[in-house]
Write a protein that holds these residues in place. Structure first.
Motif, PDB file in Angstrom:
ATOM      1  N   ARG A 161      42.893  27.785  29.555  1.00  0.00           N
ATOM      2  CA  ARG A 161      41.869  28.827  29.345  1.00  0.00           C
ATOM      3  C   ARG A 161      41.349  29.342  30.677  1.00  0.00           C
ATOM      4  NH1 ARG A 161      37.509  27.904  24.761  1.00  0.00           N
ATOM      5  NH2 ARG A 161      37.250  30.126  25.125  1.00  0.00           N
ATOM      6  N   LEU A 162      41.196  28.424  31.633  1.00  0.00           N
ATOM      7  CA  LEU A 162      40.716  28.846  32.955  1.00  0.00           C
ATOM      8  C   LEU A 162      41.760  29.742  33.627  1.00  0.00           C
ATOM      9  CD1 LEU A 162      38.695  28.834  35.256  1.00  0.00           C
ATOM     10  CD2 LEU A 162      39.669  26.668  36.036  1.00  0.00           C
ATOM     11  N   ALA A 163      43.035  29.319  33.590  1.00  0.00           N
ATOM     12  CA  ALA A 163      44.092  30.112  34.232  1.00  0.00           C
ATOM     13  C   ALA A 163      44.139  31.522  33.630  1.00  0.00           C
ATOM     14  CB  ALA A 163      45.439  29.402  34.081  1.00  0.00           C
ATOM     15  N   GLU A 164      44.024  31.604  32.312  1.00  0.00           N
ATOM     16  CA  GLU A 164      44.043  32.900  31.631  1.00  0.00           C
ATOM     17  C   GLU A 164      42.843  33.760  32.070  1.00  0.00           C
ATOM     18  OE1 GLU A 164      46.425  34.083  30.034  1.00  0.00           O
ATOM     19  OE2 GLU A 164      45.397  35.916  29.391  1.00  0.00           O
ATOM     20  N   SER A 165      41.686  33.131  32.164  1.00  0.00           N
ATOM     21  CA  SER A 165      40.475  33.875  32.585  1.00  0.00           C
ATOM     22  C   SER A 165      40.613  34.363  34.026  1.00  0.00           C
ATOM     23  CB  SER A 165      39.239  32.972  32.507  1.00  0.00           C
ATOM     24  OG  SER A 165      39.126  32.414  31.240  1.00  0.00           O
ATOM     25  N   LEU A 166      41.246  33.557  34.876  1.00  0.00           N
ATOM     26  CA  LEU A 166      41.410  33.966  36.284  1.00  0.00           C
ATOM     27  C   LEU A 166      42.366  35.144  36.390  1.00  0.00           C
ATOM     28  CD1 LEU A 166      41.521  30.517  38.148  1.00  0.00           C
ATOM     29  CD2 LEU A 166      39.576  32.045  37.760  1.00  0.00           C
ATOM     30  N   ARG A 167      43.400  35.137  35.544  1.00  0.00           N
ATOM     31  CA  ARG A 167      44.326  36.286  35.563  1.00  0.00           C
ATOM     32  C   ARG A 167      43.580  37.553  35.173  1.00  0.00           C
ATOM     33  NH1 ARG A 167      48.530  32.670  34.698  1.00  0.00           N
ATOM     34  NH2 ARG A 167      47.929  32.239  32.569  1.00  0.00           N
ATOM     35  N   ILE A 168      42.726  37.449  34.156  1.00  0.00           N
ATOM     36  CA  ILE A 168      41.963  38.629  33.702  1.00  0.00           C
ATOM     37  C   ILE A 168      41.030  39.109  34.821  1.00  0.00           C
ATOM     38  CG2 ILE A 168      40.185  39.397  32.053  1.00  0.00           C
ATOM     39  CD1 ILE A 168      41.549  37.430  30.019  1.00  0.00           C
ATOM     40  N   LEU A 169      40.454  38.156  35.563  1.00  0.00           N
ATOM     41  CA  LEU A 169      39.541  38.519  36.662  1.00  0.00           C
ATOM     42  C   LEU A 169      40.282  39.030  37.896  1.00  0.00           C
ATOM     43  CD1 LEU A 169      36.901  35.635  36.884  1.00  0.00           C
ATOM     44  CD2 LEU A 169      36.429  38.066  36.542  1.00  0.00           C
ATOM     45  N   GLY A 170      41.600  38.774  37.932  1.00  0.00           N
ATOM     46  CA  GLY A 170      42.381  39.183  39.106  1.00  0.00           C
ATOM     47  C   GLY A 170      42.236  38.203  40.258  1.00  0.00           C
ATOM     48  N   ASP A 171      41.926  36.940  39.945  1.00  0.00           N
ATOM     49  CA  ASP A 171      41.821  35.953  41.028  1.00  0.00           C
ATOM     50  C   ASP A 171      43.198  35.367  41.326  1.00  0.00           C
ATOM     51  OD1 ASP A 171      40.627  34.421  42.968  1.00  0.00           O
ATOM     52  OD2 ASP A 171      40.075  32.807  41.619  1.00  0.00           O
ATOM     53  N   GLU A 172      43.505  35.276  42.616  1.00  0.00           N
ATOM     54  CA  GLU A 172      44.747  34.606  42.995  1.00  0.00           C
ATOM     55  C   GLU A 172      44.362  33.203  43.401  1.00  0.00           C
ATOM     56  OE1 GLU A 172      46.281  37.176  46.035  1.00  0.00           O
ATOM     57  OE2 GLU A 172      46.255  38.821  44.574  1.00  0.00           O
ATOM     58  N   CYS A 173      44.611  32.259  42.518  1.00  0.00           N
ATOM     59  CA  CYS A 173      44.247  30.864  42.809  1.00  0.00           C
ATOM     60  C   CYS A 173      45.538  30.045  42.715  1.00  0.00           C
ATOM     61  CB  CYS A 173      43.186  30.376  41.818  1.00  0.00           C
ATOM     62  SG  CYS A 173      42.645  28.682  42.159  1.00  0.00           S
ATOM     63  N   PRO A 174      46.304  29.978  43.824  1.00  0.00           N
ATOM     64  CA  PRO A 174      47.613  29.322  43.776  1.00  0.00           C
ATOM     65  C   PRO A 174      47.523  27.886  43.254  1.00  0.00           C
ATOM     66  CG  PRO A 174      47.238  30.340  45.933  1.00  0.00           C
ATOM     67  CD  PRO A 174      45.959  30.454  45.161  1.00  0.00           C
ATOM     68  N   HIS A 175      46.449  27.177  43.596  1.00  0.00           N
ATOM     69  CA  HIS A 175      46.269  25.793  43.146  1.00  0.00           C
ATOM     70  C   HIS A 175      46.254  25.721  41.605  1.00  0.00           C
ATOM     71  CE1 HIS A 175      44.460  21.760  43.088  1.00  0.00           C
ATOM     72  NE2 HIS A 175      43.496  22.234  42.338  1.00  0.00           N
ATOM     73  N   THR A 176      45.412  26.530  40.970  1.00  0.00           N
ATOM     74  CA  THR A 176      45.321  26.517  39.502  1.00  0.00           C
ATOM     75  C   THR A 176      46.632  26.954  38.863  1.00  0.00           C
ATOM     76  OG1 THR A 176      42.946  27.002  39.611  1.00  0.00           O
ATOM     77  CG2 THR A 176      44.040  27.467  37.521  1.00  0.00           C
ATOM     78  N   PHE A 177      47.231  28.012  39.413  1.00  0.00           N
ATOM     79  CA  PHE A 177      48.452  28.543  38.786  1.00  0.00           C
ATOM     80  C   PHE A 177      49.638  27.599  38.960  1.00  0.00           C
ATOM     81  CE2 PHE A 177      46.265  32.843  39.399  1.00  0.00           C
ATOM     82  CZ  PHE A 177      45.747  32.826  38.107  1.00  0.00           C
ATOM     83  N   LEU A 178      49.662  26.847  40.061  1.00  0.00           N
ATOM     84  CA  LEU A 178      50.748  25.882  40.255  1.00  0.00           C
ATOM     85  C   LEU A 178      50.613  24.712  39.271  1.00  0.00           C
ATOM     86  CD1 LEU A 178      53.240  25.142  41.857  1.00  0.00           C
ATOM     87  CD2 LEU A 178      51.778  24.181  43.651  1.00  0.00           C
ATOM     88  N   ILE A 179      49.394  24.252  39.067  1.00  0.00           N
ATOM     89  CA  ILE A 179      49.172  23.172  38.091  1.00  0.00           C
ATOM     90  C   ILE A 179      49.581  23.667  36.695  1.00  0.00           C
ATOM     91  CG2 ILE A 179      47.447  21.679  37.003  1.00  0.00           C
ATOM     92  CD1 ILE A 179      45.848  21.866  39.665  1.00  0.00           C
ATOM     93  N   GLU A 180      49.196  24.914  36.380  1.00  0.00           N
ATOM     94  CA  GLU A 180      49.560  25.480  35.079  1.00  0.00           C
ATOM     95  C   GLU A 180      51.085  25.525  34.916  1.00  0.00           C
ATOM     96  OE1 GLU A 180      49.179  29.709  34.727  1.00  0.00           O
ATOM     97  OE2 GLU A 180      48.596  29.603  32.612  1.00  0.00           O
ATOM     98  N   GLU A 181      51.767  25.931  35.998  1.00  0.00           N
ATOM     99  CA  GLU A 181      53.237  26.015  35.955  1.00  0.00           C
ATOM    100  C   GLU A 181      53.852  24.639  35.678  1.00  0.00           C
ATOM    101  OE1 GLU A 181      54.201  28.840  39.251  1.00  0.00           O
ATOM    102  OE2 GLU A 181      55.959  27.519  39.385  1.00  0.00           O
ATOM    103  N   HIS A 182      53.361  23.612  36.373  1.00  0.00           N
ATOM    104  CA  HIS A 182      53.873  22.256  36.167  1.00  0.00           C
ATOM    105  C   HIS A 182      53.583  21.794  34.751  1.00  0.00           C
ATOM    106  CE1 HIS A 182      55.309  21.412  40.150  1.00  0.00           C
ATOM    107  NE2 HIS A 182      54.150  21.639  40.711  1.00  0.00           N
ATOM    108  N   LEU A 183      52.394  22.099  34.279  1.00  0.00           N
ATOM    109  CA  LEU A 183      52.014  21.640  32.933  1.00  0.00           C
ATOM    110  C   LEU A 183      52.877  22.293  31.859  1.00  0.00           C
ATOM    111  CD1 LEU A 183      49.181  20.165  31.571  1.00  0.00           C
ATOM    112  CD2 LEU A 183      49.241  22.408  30.556  1.00  0.00           C
ATOM    113  N   THR A 184      53.085  23.599  31.983  1.00  0.00           N
ATOM    114  CA  THR A 184      53.859  24.290  30.933  1.00  0.00           C
ATOM    115  C   THR A 184      55.345  23.909  31.051  1.00  0.00           C
ATOM    116  OG1 THR A 184      53.819  26.268  32.323  1.00  0.00           O
ATOM    117  CG2 THR A 184      52.262  26.198  30.530  1.00  0.00           C
ATOM    118  N   ALA A 185      55.829  23.639  32.287  1.00  0.00           N
ATOM    119  CA  ALA A 185      57.235  23.237  32.450  1.00  0.00           C
ATOM    120  C   ALA A 185      57.463  21.872  31.811  1.00  0.00           C
ATOM    121  CB  ALA A 185      57.595  23.184  33.940  1.00  0.00           C
TER     122      ALA A 185
END
Ligand code: BEZ
Length: 188
Positions: A161-185
């Motif tokens: 939910r946080l990663a999705e909210s950050l995308r909507i806000l236009g935040d580039e947070c490589p740390h959050t998005f990398l964790i999301e990538e590992h989790l979904t993989a």
């Protein structure tokens, strides 16, 4: 410092004579808005980076198997985007309890999308609190998040939910998005 910060926060700042104050949210406050507010505006703060370095024993994990939630760590020039809410001081009576696991309120300078500034408060869990877990590779953080769950639900839901909210806000947070990538993989 004890993980329960309710009393620390109550004694930290006097709201006497103040009708409304800005609160900056960079984590669950972006999407879990279960408090009244007078105004809401996208904003950012400089010199701080979002990190999944705080343990959650009460919301997204348990004392035996803590989850991981975000805090802010100092990082010069880093910009952290979030949502600012103008709230009545009474809102902090509720939020100090909701966010009692190690978070203290600090004053911060926020920048709104139109370039204007305001002072606000932000909750930060510093490394001297008992629930602080600290740095770990993003893949290991994803593993911990994948297996943790608490009274507020699965830790993975918090991250997604946080990663999705950050995308909507236009935040580039490589740390959050990398964790999301590992989790979904790891789901595949
Ligand atoms: C926030 O979204 O700003 C926040 C995150 C963790 C604890 C308190 C507030």
């Amino acid at each position: 410092m004890s993980a329960n910060t309710i009393e620390h926060n109550r004694n930290r700042f006097s709201f006497e004579g103040i009708d409304a104050i800005w609160l900056f949210g960079y984590g669950s406050l972006i999407y879990k808005v279960d408090f009244p507010f007078l105004e809401k505006r996208p904003a950012s703060i400089t010199g701080w980076a979002r990190r999944f370095w705080q343990g959650s024993h009460d919301h997204r994990g348990t004392p035996e198997a803590p989850g991981r939630v975000v805090t802010l760590v100092e990082q010069p020039d880093s910009v952290c985007k979030g949502m600012a809410y103008r709230v009545s001081p009474s809102v902090f009576e509720y939020l100090d309890v909701r966010e009692k696991n190690g978070y203290l309120r600090f004053a911060t300078r926020m920048t709104f999308d139109d370039g204007s500034h305001a002072e606000g408060l932000v909750y930060i869990a510093t490394e001297d609190n008992e629930a602080f877990l600290g740095e770990m590779p993003e893949q290991d953080i994803a593993r911990q998040i994948a297996s943790a769950s608490g009274p507020s639900g699965p830790n993975s839901e918090y991250l997604l939910r946080l990663a999705e909210s950050l995308r909507i806000l236009g935040d580039e947070c490589p740390h959050t998005f990398l964790i999301e990538e590992h989790l979904t993989a790891s789901d595949k």
